[in-house]
Design a protein around this motif. Structure first.
Motif, PDB file in Angstrom:
ATOM      1  N   GLY A  14      50.600  47.711  18.727  1.00 51.11           N
ATOM      2  CA  GLY A  14      50.354  48.958  19.409  1.00 51.11           C
ATOM      3  C   GLY A  14      50.282  48.787  20.911  1.00 51.11           C
ATOM      4  N   ILE A  54      52.408  55.412  28.313  1.00 54.35           N
ATOM      5  CA  ILE A  54      52.680  55.248  26.886  1.00 54.35           C
ATOM      6  C   ILE A  54      53.974  55.957  26.487  1.00 54.35           C
ATOM      7  CG2 ILE A  54      51.857  55.876  24.569  1.00 54.35           C
ATOM      8  CD1 ILE A  54      49.053  55.021  25.476  1.00 54.35           C
ATOM      9  N   GLU A  55      54.212  57.152  26.990  1.00 54.73           N
ATOM     10  CA  GLU A  55      55.432  57.886  26.602  1.00 54.73           C
ATOM     11  C   GLU A  55      56.694  57.160  27.065  1.00 54.73           C
ATOM     12  OE1 GLU A  55      55.663  60.395  24.425  1.00 54.73           O
ATOM     13  OE2 GLU A  55      53.494  60.124  24.217  1.00 54.73           O
ATOM     14  N   THR A  64      45.851  60.290  22.534  1.00 48.85           N
ATOM     15  CA  THR A  64      46.723  60.219  23.715  1.00 48.85           C
ATOM     16  C   THR A  64      46.710  58.847  24.379  1.00 48.85           C
ATOM     17  OG1 THR A  64      44.936  61.023  25.126  1.00 48.85           O
ATOM     18  CG2 THR A  64      46.444  62.682  24.208  1.00 48.85           C
ATOM     19  N   PHE A  68      53.187  50.679  16.804  1.00 46.26           N
ATOM     20  CA  PHE A  68      54.623  50.519  16.578  1.00 46.26           C
ATOM     21  C   PHE A  68      54.889  49.731  15.307  1.00 46.26           C
ATOM     22  CE2 PHE A  68      53.607  47.041  19.618  1.00 46.26           C
ATOM     23  CZ  PHE A  68      54.039  45.929  18.907  1.00 46.26           C
ATOM     24  N   TYR A 100      46.639  55.739  22.592  1.00 49.42           N
ATOM     25  CA  TYR A 100      47.030  54.633  21.721  1.00 49.42           C
ATOM     26  C   TYR A 100      48.213  55.055  20.859  1.00 49.42           C
ATOM     27  CZ  TYR A 100      46.866  50.461  18.917  1.00 49.42           C
ATOM     28  OH  TYR A 100      47.202  49.269  18.333  1.00 49.42           O
ATOM     29  N   THR A 101      49.172  54.153  20.738  1.00 52.35           N
ATOM     30  CA  THR A 101      50.284  54.366  19.818  1.00 52.35           C
ATOM     31  C   THR A 101      50.565  53.058  19.099  1.00 52.35           C
ATOM     32  OG1 THR A 101      52.528  55.263  19.578  1.00 52.35           O
ATOM     33  CG2 THR A 101      52.130  53.872  21.511  1.00 52.35           C
ATOM     34  N   PHE A 143      57.137  54.723  16.194  1.00 54.38           N
ATOM     35  CA  PHE A 143      55.774  54.845  16.703  1.00 54.38           C
ATOM     36  C   PHE A 143      54.988  55.900  15.944  1.00 54.38           C
ATOM     37  CE2 PHE A 143      58.096  52.945  20.139  1.00 54.38           C
ATOM     38  CZ  PHE A 143      57.202  52.044  20.678  1.00 54.38           C
ATOM     39  N   GLU A 144      53.685  55.671  15.891  1.00 53.88           N
ATOM     40  CA  GLU A 144      52.750  56.665  15.376  1.00 53.88           C
ATOM     41  C   GLU A 144      51.588  56.740  16.352  1.00 53.88           C
ATOM     42  OE1 GLU A 144      49.953  57.676  11.512  1.00 53.88           O
ATOM     43  OE2 GLU A 144      51.557  56.203  11.309  1.00 53.88           O
ATOM     44  N   ASP A 145      51.361  57.929  16.900  1.00 50.46           N
ATOM     45  CA  ASP A 145      50.305  58.122  17.891  1.00 50.46           C
ATOM     46  C   ASP A 145      48.952  58.290  17.218  1.00 50.46           C
ATOM     47  OD1 ASP A 145      52.198  58.059  19.907  1.00 50.46           O
ATOM     48  OD2 ASP A 145      52.408  60.241  19.970  1.00 50.46           O
ATOM     49  N   TYR A 146      47.937  57.705  17.862  1.00 51.86           N
ATOM     50  CA  TYR A 146      46.543  57.875  17.464  1.00 51.86           C
ATOM     51  C   TYR A 146      45.809  58.370  18.705  1.00 51.86           C
ATOM     52  CZ  TYR A 146      47.745  55.314  13.270  1.00 51.86           C
ATOM     53  OH  TYR A 146      48.323  54.929  12.078  1.00 51.86           O
ATOM     54  N   LYS A 160      57.146  54.049  24.869  1.00 51.83           N
ATOM     55  CA  LYS A 160      57.683  54.421  23.553  1.00 51.83           C
ATOM     56  C   LYS A 160      59.182  54.695  23.634  1.00 51.83           C
ATOM     57  CE  LYS A 160      55.482  57.737  21.546  1.00 51.83           C
ATOM     58  NZ  LYS A 160      54.613  58.893  21.248  1.00 51.83           N
TER      59      LYS A 160
END
Length: 121
Positions: free
Chosen positions: A50, A17-18, A37, A42, A39-40, A32-35, A21
């Motif tokens: 996401g 994910i990182e 570790t 966009f 799920y993110t 991005f907004e993380d929910y 992103k």
């Protein structure tokens, strides 16, 4: 604005994910907004969506739908993708009305970018 019975959101798998992103921020300017570790979400992509943690990938080879970006400068977009760590999986080719190429993101998901033959900014 949400539209009744229209595509509203799209989700993709991501092995990393990182890295995913960082790639989409660098190439396309997504935010991005993380929910947690795994799920993110966009935005600033034309449609919101996401990435969820998964070892699976989306590609046309395994029957996945193909998300296609538009570019007025096809070669420039291809260079940005390569410089950010994307892999070109189908080089630029012509089709009636334009040209396109396919690439994969750092998690291995396949996308395409197209342009009209005479596109100009």
């Amino acid at each position: 604005m949400n539209k009744h019975e229209k595509i509203n959101y799209v989700e993709f798998p991501a092995k990393d994910i990182e890295a995913t992103k960082a790639f989409f921020t660098q190439v396309f300017g997504w935010t991005f907004e993380d929910y947690g570790t795994e799920y993110t979400a966009f935005s600033n992509a034309g449609i919101d969506g996401g990435f969820f943690q998964s070892d699976l990938t989306a590609s046309t080879e395994n029957g996945s739908a193909l998300v296609v970006f538009y570019s007025q400068e096809l070669e420039q977009t291809q260079s940005k993708i390569e410089n950010a760590g994307g892999l070109i999986v189908k080089p630029i080719f012509s089709f009636p009305g334009g040209r396109r190429f396919h690439f994969s993101d750092p998690s291995g998901n396949e996308y395409a970018v197209w342009s009209e033959i005479n596109a100009s900014p």
